[in-house]
Design a protein around this motif. Structure first.
Motif, PDB file in Angstrom:
ATOM      1  N   ASP A  81     -37.187 -24.616   0.228  1.00 34.88           N
ATOM      2  CA  ASP A  81     -36.789 -25.669  -0.732  1.00 34.88           C
ATOM      3  C   ASP A  81     -37.535 -25.563  -2.057  1.00 34.88           C
ATOM      4  O   ASP A  81     -37.055 -26.038  -3.077  1.00 34.88           O
ATOM      5  CB  ASP A  81     -36.913 -27.085  -0.164  1.00 34.88           C
ATOM      6  N   GLU A  82     -38.722 -24.926  -2.049  1.00 40.76           N
ATOM      7  CA  GLU A  82     -39.467 -24.804  -3.309  1.00 40.76           C
ATOM      8  C   GLU A  82     -38.819 -23.789  -4.269  1.00 40.76           C
ATOM      9  O   GLU A  82     -39.066 -23.813  -5.464  1.00 40.76           O
ATOM     10  CB  GLU A  82     -40.894 -24.309  -3.032  1.00 40.76           C
ATOM     11  N   ALA A  85     -32.613 -24.020  -4.873  1.00 41.76           N
ATOM     12  CA  ALA A  85     -31.841 -25.266  -4.919  1.00 41.76           C
ATOM     13  C   ALA A  85     -30.446 -24.976  -4.347  1.00 41.76           C
ATOM     14  O   ALA A  85     -30.000 -23.818  -4.329  1.00 41.76           O
ATOM     15  CB  ALA A  85     -31.743 -25.742  -6.359  1.00 41.76           C
ATOM     16  N   ALA A  86     -29.788 -26.041  -3.892  1.00 42.22           N
ATOM     17  CA  ALA A  86     -28.482 -25.854  -3.229  1.00 42.22           C
ATOM     18  C   ALA A  86     -27.434 -25.287  -4.186  1.00 42.22           C
ATOM     19  O   ALA A  86     -26.473 -24.652  -3.761  1.00 42.22           O
ATOM     20  CB  ALA A  86     -28.013 -27.172  -2.640  1.00 42.22           C
ATOM     21  N   LEU A 119     -32.018 -24.853   4.830  1.00 44.43           N
ATOM     22  CA  LEU A 119     -31.710 -25.711   3.679  1.00 44.43           C
ATOM     23  C   LEU A 119     -30.639 -26.738   4.027  1.00 44.43           C
ATOM     24  O   LEU A 119     -30.681 -27.873   3.532  1.00 44.43           O
ATOM     25  CB  LEU A 119     -31.297 -24.854   2.482  1.00 44.43           C
ATOM     26  N   ARG A 120     -29.724 -26.380   4.883  1.00 46.89           N
ATOM     27  CA  ARG A 120     -28.698 -27.364   5.281  1.00 46.89           C
ATOM     28  C   ARG A 120     -29.370 -28.505   6.036  1.00 46.89           C
ATOM     29  O   ARG A 120     -29.096 -29.672   5.786  1.00 46.89           O
ATOM     30  CB  ARG A 120     -27.627 -26.704   6.145  1.00 46.89           C
ATOM     31  N   ARG A 122     -32.584 -29.424   5.857  1.00 47.66           N
ATOM     32  CA  ARG A 122     -33.556 -30.177   5.035  1.00 47.66           C
ATOM     33  C   ARG A 122     -32.883 -30.918   3.900  1.00 47.66           C
ATOM     34  O   ARG A 122     -33.361 -31.950   3.459  1.00 47.66           O
ATOM     35  CB  ARG A 122     -34.608 -29.232   4.464  1.00 47.66           C
ATOM     36  N   ARG A 123     -31.794 -30.366   3.395  1.00 51.05           N
ATOM     37  CA  ARG A 123     -31.188 -30.928   2.182  1.00 51.05           C
ATOM     38  C   ARG A 123     -29.757 -31.387   2.364  1.00 51.05           C
ATOM     39  O   ARG A 123     -29.185 -31.986   1.462  1.00 51.05           O
ATOM     40  CB  ARG A 123     -31.160 -29.848   1.095  1.00 51.05           C
ATOM     41  N   ARG A 126     -26.287 -26.104   1.454  1.00 51.41           N
ATOM     42  CA  ARG A 126     -26.903 -24.771   1.439  1.00 51.41           C
ATOM     43  C   ARG A 126     -26.415 -23.979   0.223  1.00 51.41           C
ATOM     44  O   ARG A 126     -25.273 -24.163  -0.220  1.00 51.41           O
ATOM     45  CB  ARG A 126     -26.563 -24.004   2.708  1.00 51.41           C
TER      46      ARG A 126
END
Ligand SMILES: C[S@@+](CC[C@H](N)C(=O)[O-])C[C@H]1O[C@@H](n2cnc3c(N)ncnc32)[C@H](O)[C@@H]1O
Length: 396
Positions: A81-82, A85-86, A119-120, A122-123, A126
């Motif tokens: 995530d750092e 970005a999606a 990422l999917r 966590r956020r 993706r």
């Protein structure tokens, strides 16, 4: 932060020297890799300035990956995530060595899945994969059971300077050409000549050094880090401007020649694209007729044809021998660096090398031979050029 500069085998110490010259502290030199320490901006400066380095990587994590599940879990746990970005795109490249994984493509696929899933989860979204022009390139190296995952700070190989608009067969990689010149201690203050110049790579790299042009100033494509979330355009502009401020006129001539007129035309187009044409004098000439220009002695750097290269099928041994004669007779005081993959041809030069440095031209093992043509006492009648270097040129 810890960065890795990758290097062709045999050029690691050259790259380490380049990093030190940038004021960076080198932590470790290993086969193909130089680890160095610095702030994020130092990684950007390394991308801009390195001549012999292939890439600059920012390691994200290293973990045991004896099988596909461990690889997936290890990759998923990294702090994606750092850096991703999606709404950004990414691509994963992999290389494997002595590992249970036979296919680098499979490794890349598992890591890509791990990143997308991480990422999917966590956020809730993706990023997409774009293999051709990703915002973020991820590099995975697996050696035995150890996986090293890095972000590619350079965004693809640094040899893509952007000046090679006209390629020729068997052209040297730009980073290898720069490495050869740096190994030979070239600093731009003495004349340089490549009598087998092909597309002009050695001459152009020499001109970039002589004019203190950071190779990254020429680059057409953005560096990888320019597309990362943490990128600071203002800080980057300052680093870029500083490099522009370092430019100087080339202090000594740079000469390129080739027997093939189309190679000379290609070298001319490439030199112009690099903005180096005012410093490089090019002409069509057989290397057998090479003679050093009047004035201070300098450095010859060339990779004459060998093996599958252009010129194969000709009498290459005869060419090497005649070129060796030209060196002995008409280049007193000069040094020559010749890259060749063929020991028999190298012997045909008829001079004993002062140094033999093993390198790789792509996957091909080659040797860089250094010769010194001392100005010797003229012997024999008439003092013709043929005797000029007999004493110290140490014929084989
Ligand atoms: C291996 S390529 C050099 C590639 C070059 N370093 C580059 O990066 O493009 C060898 C070159 O030697 C040239 N060549 C072959 N025979 C020659 C000769 N007798 N005199 C001068 N050049 C010759 C070929 O035309 C070819 O361009």
């Amino acid at each position: 932060m810890r960065f890795l500069a990758t290097a062709s085998k045999g050029l690691e110490e050259v790259v380490a020297g380049e990093l030190r010259a940038l004021g960076l502290s080198v932590l470790d030199v290993a086969p193909g890799l130089v680890a160095f320490k610095g702030r994020m901006e130092d990684g950007w400066r390394a991308c801009l300035w390195l001549r012999a380095g292939r890439r600059v990587l920012l390691p994200l994590g290293s973990f045991e990956a004896p099988d596909a599940d461990a690889l997936y879990e290890g990759a998923k746990a990294l702090p994606w995530d750092e850096f991703l970005a999606a709404d950004r795109t990414f691509a994963v490249e992999a290389a494997v060595r002595d590992s249970a994984f036979n296919h680098s493509g499979y490794v890349a696929l598992r890591v890509k899945d791990a990143i997308a899933d991480a990422l999917r989860e966590r956020r809730g979204a993706r990023p997409d994969v774009d293999r051709r022009d990703p915002d973020v390139r991820i590099v995975v190296h697996i050696a035995r059971t150890r996986a090293d995952v890095s972000l590619d700070c350079s965004g693809g190989p640094l040899h893509k300077r952007g000046y090679r608009i006209k390629p020729v067969a068997a052209a040297l990689n730009e980073t290898l050409a720069a490495g050869i010149l740096l190994l030979g201690g070239y600093d731009g203050t003495v004349p340089m000549a490549d009598p087998f110049c092909g597309s002009g790579t050695l001459c152009i790299e020499a001109a970039l050094m002589a004019t203190r042009t950071a190779p990254g100033l020429l680059r057409a494509e953005p560096f990888g880090f320019e597309r990362w979330p943490a990128f600071e355009p203002q800080a980057w502009r300052a680093i870029f401007k500083e490099a522009e401020g370092a430019l100087r006129d080339a202090p000594a001539p740079i000469l390129g020649s080739d027997v093939d007129g189309s190679a000379v035309a290609a070298a001319s187009a490439n030199a112009e694209r690099a903005g180096m044409d005012r410093w490089i004098r090019l002409k069509r000439r057989d290397a057998r007729d090479f003679s050093a220009p009047a004035g201070p002695a300098g450095l010859i750097a060339a990779n004459p044809p060998y093996g599958d290269h252009a010129g194969a099928g000709e009498d290459l041994a005869g060419l090497y021998s005649a070129f060796g004669d030209a060196l002995k007779r008409r280049c007193p005081g000069w040094r020559a660096l010749l890259l060749t993959g063929d020991g028999t041809l190298a012997k045909a030069i008829g001079l004993r090398p002062k140094r033999k440095i093993p390198l790789f031209n792509g996957p091909m093992p080659v040797k860089l031979l250094e010769f010194e043509m001392y100005e010797g006492t003229r012997r024999g009648s008439g003092g013709g050029a043929g005797e000029a270097v007999e004493r110290d040129a140490r014929p084989e």
